[in-house]
Structures are given as structure tokens and as C-alpha cells.
Design a protein around this motif. Structure first.
Motif: not given
Length: 241
Positions: A218-241
Motif C-alpha cells: 500500500r505504501q508503494l502504490f498509495l503513499d506519496p513516495v514518488w518524485y517528479m523530475p523537477y519538484d524536489d519538495e512535493s512527492l506524489v502517489s502513484l495511484l492515489g490522488e
């Protein structure tokens, strides 16, 4: 089943389907490769990097299955392994400044998740997976990113998978320094052709522990643990909102 072992290194067991197994799948309508030679499978299994990469792909697919099993609001509609794409590589062409650029990609996996919202509406969330072991240098990694840029801009995924959008997820078993490196190389490749911001947001990056059993699906797919190329601060979820 064809057991694959290494003569001198103690590694997790690996097996490949033999001709009988492949014929059975073919009789069920599954698209399988016609070519099969046990010695080729055994030689590939002796390649340590190949084994580790294949095990990482398998572990990621297992995590996906575990995730949808524990969260009934998600299901997997389509699942394709790297072996499928080796038989059916994706070719995409994008036209830039009057010139066609054609690239080929062989993803490690493709999974289309379907999320049923509380109001009953369904949303398809397709993900292309790339499992990084930290072995590619900048030249080869950027070549892979360039191929994905062409693939995304051409919208080849629309005809291939009958979808309207897609995410390209790079997961590395190395540390956060590798994430920083991959993001930097991605930014450099996007800058070569001055790609728009919407395109950069289709690439996501995260790190995985060497032992995949340590991950909570659940952490891998729904938690904000993913980085985008340009944003160093705001991590996002892979499948969540």
C-alpha cells in the motif's frame, strides 16, 4: 518447468517454462514465443545482473497483486511482462521540425490498474514500469528517456492499450542518490528538445529496498513516495490522488 541454477553462487530459485509449458499456454490462447532452447535460458540465468533484474520485475508484479488483494477498490485489468515486450517491442514515431524520429522501447512491465471510486465510477490508471539496478550510465539511461519522450508525445499508447494517459515509473533498488541522478539525467534529456511541463510530469521515480519483502504494498502504490523530475519538495502517489 525448467529449473535455472547458478553453478557457484547461492541465489533464489528461478524457473522457466519448458516447451511443454509454453505449448500449454499457447493452447489457452496466450501469446508465447515460438523459439525455445533450454541452453539459452540456462545461459541467461548465469548472468547475475540478468537474474537480479528479472527477480526485481517479478517482485514488483507480486507487490502489485498483493496490493489489489488487500484493497478491493483496485483491480488489475491488464498485466504484461518484459518477456511479452521482447517479442513485441513498441515502436513509436514523433514528428519534430518536419522530421520523423522513431524509437523502440521494451518496458519491464505494463500494468493497468482500475480504481472504483466511492461514487461507483471507475478510473483506469496505466503504468509502464522500469526497474533500475543502478547499472546504466548516463548515455544509456538518457537514451531510454528519449525513447519514452517519443513514445509519450506520439501517444502510441492510445492505440496500443486503448487508454488516454499513462505514467512511466522508474523504481530503483539503489539509494536516493540514484533517484537524484535519474531525475537529473531526465531533466537534461527533456531540455534537449525543450519539452513542456506536462510531459515531465508523466515520469515518476522512487527507491525500493534490496529485499522487496520489506515493502508494504500500500505504501508503494498509495503513499506519496514518488518524485517528479523537477519538484524536489512535493512527492506524489502513484495511484492515489
Amino acid at each position: 518447468m525448467l529449473p535455472l541454477s547458478h553453478p557457484s553462487i547461492r541465489l533464489p530459485y528461478m524457473y522457466a517454462l519448458d516447451r511443454k509449458g509454453l505449448n500449454h499456454l499457447a493452447s489457452q490462447g496466450v501469446d508465447v514465443r515460438e523459439y525455445f532452447r533450454p541452453s539459452s535460458e540456462e545461459d541467461s540465468a548465469k548472468n547475475f545482473l540478468f537474474r537480479e533484474h528479472m527477480l526485481a520485475i517479478g517482485d514488483t508484479i507480486i507487490l502489485s497483486l498483493q496490493f489489489v488483494k488487500t484493497d478491493p477498490s483496485f483491480r488489475i485489468e491488464t498485466m504484461l511482462h518484459e518477456r511479452f515486450f521482447k517479442n513485441h517491442p513498441i515502436r513509436a514515431t514523433d514528428t519534430r521540425s518536419g522530421r520523423d524520429e522513431t524509437r523502440t522501447i521494451v518496458p519491464d512491465a505494463y500494468l493497468a490498474f482500475v480504481h472504483t471510486r466511492p461514487d461507483g465510477k471507475e478510473e483506469t490508471i496505466p503504468v509502464m514500469w522500469e526497474l533500475d539496478r543502478g547499472t546504466e550510465d548516463q548515455k544509456f539511461f538518457r537514451r531510454r528517456i528519449r525513447a519514452y519522450i517519443v513514445f509519450l508525445k506520439s501517444r502510441a499508447f492510445k492505440a496500443l492499450f486503448s487508454i488516454e494517459n499513462i505514467t512511466v515509473a522508474f523504481a530503483t533498488t539503489k539509494n536516493h542518490n540514484r533517484i537524484r541522478q535519474m531525475r537529473e539525467w531526465t531533466r537534461k534529456e527533456l531540455a534537449v528538445t525543450n519539452e513542456p511541463s506536462w510531459l515531465s510530469q508523466l515520469f515518476l521515480f522512487t527507491s525500493l529496498p534490496e529485499n522487496m519483502a520489506e515493502i508494504e504494498p500500500r505504501q508503494l502504490f498509495l503513499d506519496p513516495v514518488w518524485y517528479m523530475p523537477y519538484d524536489d519538495e512535493s512527492l506524489v502517489s502513484l495511484l492515489g490522488e
